[in-house]
Design a protein around this motif. Structure first.
Motif, short mmCIF file in Angstrom:
data_model
loop_
_atom_site.label_atom_id
_atom_site.label_comp_id
_atom_site.label_asym_id
_atom_site.label_seq_id
_atom_site.Cartn_x
_atom_site.Cartn_y
_atom_site.Cartn_z
N ASP A 75 0.94 -1.22 0.04
CA ASP A 75 0.01 0.11 0.02
C ASP A 75 0.82 1.37 0.04
O ASP A 75 0.38 2.29 0.22
CB ASP A 75 -0.93 -0.15 1.22
CG ASP A 75 -2.03 -0.77 1.00
OD1 ASP A 75 -2.57 -1.09 -0.27
OD2 ASP A 75 -2.75 -1.27 1.71
N TRP A 76 1.95 1.21 -0.28
CA TRP A 76 3.15 2.13 -0.50
C TRP A 76 3.70 2.41 -1.81
O TRP A 76 3.70 1.20 -2.41
CB TRP A 76 4.09 1.98 0.57
CG TRP A 76 3.82 2.11 2.18
CD1 TRP A 76 3.06 1.42 2.58
CD2 TRP A 76 4.02 3.11 2.81
NE1 TRP A 76 2.99 1.89 4.04
CE2 TRP A 76 3.33 3.04 4.11
CE3 TRP A 76 4.81 4.59 2.64
CZ2 TRP A 76 3.47 3.85 5.19
CZ3 TRP A 76 4.49 5.40 3.78
CH2 TRP A 76 4.27 5.10 5.09
N LEU A 77 3.93 3.42 -2.34
CA LEU A 77 4.66 3.57 -3.63
C LEU A 77 6.13 4.30 -3.20
O LEU A 77 6.26 5.07 -2.25
CB LEU A 77 3.70 4.94 -4.51
CG LEU A 77 2.31 4.49 -4.95
CD1 LEU A 77 1.81 5.51 -5.57
CD2 LEU A 77 2.32 3.03 -5.78
N SER A 78 7.11 3.82 -4.07
CA SER A 78 8.50 4.04 -3.73
C SER A 78 9.25 4.66 -5.12
O SER A 78 8.80 4.21 -5.94
CB SER A 78 9.05 2.94 -3.05
OG SER A 78 8.55 2.36 -1.89
N TYR A 79 10.19 5.57 -4.65
CA TYR A 79 10.89 5.97 -6.03
C TYR A 79 12.37 6.43 -5.23
O TYR A 79 12.56 6.52 -4.05
CB TYR A 79 10.47 7.01 -6.62
CG TYR A 79 10.32 8.37 -5.85
CD1 TYR A 79 11.24 9.32 -6.22
CD2 TYR A 79 8.79 8.62 -5.31
CE1 TYR A 79 10.86 10.77 -5.43
CE2 TYR A 79 8.94 9.98 -4.58
CZ TYR A 79 9.84 10.73 -4.82
OH TYR A 79 9.48 12.08 -4.03
#
Length: 573
Positions: A75-79
């Motif tokens: 449920d997390w977006l990462s970059y």
């Protein structure tokens, strides 16, 4: 990494029958993303090299409830955020922000070199830009604990022998039965994730339109095409939310910004478990939902989580002790998957592949030579995995005529055009690795094929093996993608189906902004891109080199990919 497979493969009868029965599931209704609550965000420094600072950013953007159960991490977006060390701390204050979508089987860590080089090049010109390398949501399933130990033996023990590291035991590679939520992780959710991330990080739409450049590598160019044509508020008449109005321009790295896989076709082996799209959208989706079809793309050898983990482990060894003699081939556990992969990658001919003799463990190789054998364009036989990192050294070299013979006019594009080579003497000398900038030096033996053709030359070598090892082994987000969503490719291959066509709301968005197209001169798309796209051609580059090339090139000229990206970021859009 690249995207499609040859069309028209006939599905197995049993699979067809099972999928046809699933048509009773009815028409798939595309879910509308639910309203998001308060967004959480973390940013953790990774490293600073020269004038470039790196951090990993995670933003909480929960999936819709319709996706079902999944790990909390998903449920997390990462970059990965790269910026000038002496530049503004707030992204909104940067001069430009390049946002990059990865290719197939590729994670954010693959952009490490090109991101650093581009930010540094812009800083030399007095511009403070940022480069955001996006990670797909499915990378939440990866466990970096073993690789993060920084020790090759520890990593092997963690992933393959059940030994604890830092009090943690590896839970195992994730099976299809645990990937039910990924059955819905297709192109719609992928572009929605990019939109939600951009609006969370840069709430001002006008600022996004002025400062953000959207693009990607390989499949990332096609994802960018769908992003550009998408509508995100459900009302096509309002265009502030349209994908093309989140970007000031587009960039394509060995790809094109489009909504078609045509430019990238034929680059994935036929033995991957990608469903036959001739079955139709409803059948494919029903198969993914039920688990009859695999929800994650893989192949019996090389392209699966267990074997792709070996690339990062090889990177650990190449950083830990590049010139030391490697025992990785012998230290790995003996199982069918690893054995078949080793034979495929390190057999000089068909007889060697079938008998397994001599095996890779019969050769003396440095840690750097092991990594080079896994990814160099004169060794690995799959073009979308190739980079130009130098050549073997230290002993006699011979032709590698498996799975295709050198010089064969019928060699599939999938294998690339470079002659393949392999050490010739088992139980003999210690084979070392000649880095890209030492090819063609005075002490270079100038290894040649049996027909007299040089295996390589200085103009065809562009990537530093230590930088490649760093990208593989020292990034908090992986270079490779162990669990690539099958639905992402099947959606795009089914682009003419009503369910996918409806996602292209603003087709003119593809040409609404300026586009920079950079091609690898020896890559998958060489000679196949229309001249009216005015592509910049990086001579001697392979498919991965557009991401991994070193800032200092053998011809004395500036590295062309990062130089052109920095120039594109400087120009008024």
């Amino acid at each position: 990494m690249n995207t499609s497979r040859s069309r028209g493969r006939t599905p197995k009868a049993l699979r067809t029958a099972a999928l046809a029965a699933l048509l009773t599931a009815g028409t798939l209704i595309v879910a509308v993303p639910e309203a998001q609550g308060e967004t959480a965000r973390t940013e953790t420094p990774v490293s600073s090299v020269g004038s470039v600072a790196e951090s990993v950013v995670r933003v909480k953007v929960p999936l819709p409830a319709s996706f079902g159960a999944r790990p909390a991490a998903c449920d997390w977006l990462s970059y990965l955020r790269y910026r000038s060390s002496d530049g503004p701390a707030a992204p909104a204050d940067a001069d430009r922000i390049l946002v990059a979508q990865p290719g197939i089987l590729e994670g954010a860590g693959a952009f490490d070199s090109v991101a650093r080089n581009t930010v540094a090049r812009a800083a030399e010109q007095g511009r403070h830009i940022e480069f955001w390398a996006l990670d797909r949501r499915s990378n939440c399933l990866e466990d970096h604990t073993g690789v993060d130990s920084g020790d090759q033996h520890t990593a092997v023990d963690y992933y393959y022998r059940g030994k604890q590291v830092a009090g943690r035991t590896f839970a195992g590679f994730v099976g299809n039965d645990q990937l039910g939520w990924m059955a819905k992780l297709g192109i719609q959710q992928t572009v929605r994730d990019q939109y939600d991330l951009l609006t969370a990080e840069l709430p001002d739409q006008g600022l996004r339109k002025r400062k953000v450049l959207c693009g990607g590598h390989s499949l990332g160019g096609v994802v960018t095409g769908y992003f550009a044509t998408a509508d995100f508020d459900g009302d096509p008449a309002t265009t502030a939310d349209a994908g093309y109005n989140q970007c000031a321009g587009y960039f394509a790295l060995d790809t094109t910004v489009s909504t078609s896989l045509a430019d990238l076709s034929g680059s994935i082996p036929d033995d991957t478990d990608l469903p036959d799209v001739g079955l139709g959208y409803g059948v494919v989706q029903a198969g993914l939902d039920s688990g009859v079809l695999p929800r994650s793309l893989s192949a019996p050898v090389l392209l699966n989580p267990e074997t792709m983990t070996l690339l990062a482990i090889a990177g650990v060894g190449a950083l830990q002790d590049p010139d030391g003699e490697s025992d990785l081939p012998s230290y790995l556990p003996a199982n069918t998957n690893i054995e078949a992969t080793n034979r495929f990658l390190f057999s000089k001919d068909t007889a060697t592949f079938l008998t397994g003799t001599p095996a890779v463990k019969d050769f003396r190789l440095t840690n750097a030579a092991v990594l080079g054998a896994l990814l160099d364009d004169n060794s690995v036989p799959l073009a979308f995995l190739q980079s130009s990192v130098g050549f073997f050294d230290g002993g006699p070299i011979t032709d590698k005529n498996f799975p295709a013979a050198n010089g064969s006019s019928s060699q599939p594009a999938l294998f690339g055009t470079q002659y393949k080579a392999i050490p010739a003497e088992p139980h003999g000398p210690l084979y070392t690795w000649r880095d890209y900038d030492r090819v063609g030096a005075a002490d270079d033996p100038d290894y040649r094929s049996s027909d007299g053709t040089p295996f390589t030359n200085a103009g065809e070598e562009v990537t530093d093996i230590q930088e490649l090892a760093r990208s593989l082994a020292r990034q908090p987000l992986d270079f490779t993608e162990q669990y690539f969503p099958t639905k992402l490719v099947t959606d795009i291959e089914l682009a003419t189906s009503p369910q996918v066509k409806q996602l292209v709301v603003h087709p003119d968005g593809l040409t609404a902004n300026p586009t920079l197209t950079v091609l690898a001169g020896d890559g998958l798309l060489a000679g196949r891109i229309p001249a009216d796209l005015h592509p910049v051609v990086a001579d001697g580059y392979q498919h991965l080199d557009v991401l991994t090339a070193a800032p200092a090139q053998n011809n004395g000229r500036p590295e062309p990919v990062s130089t052109n990206l920095a120039r594109f970021a400087r120009a008024p859009q």
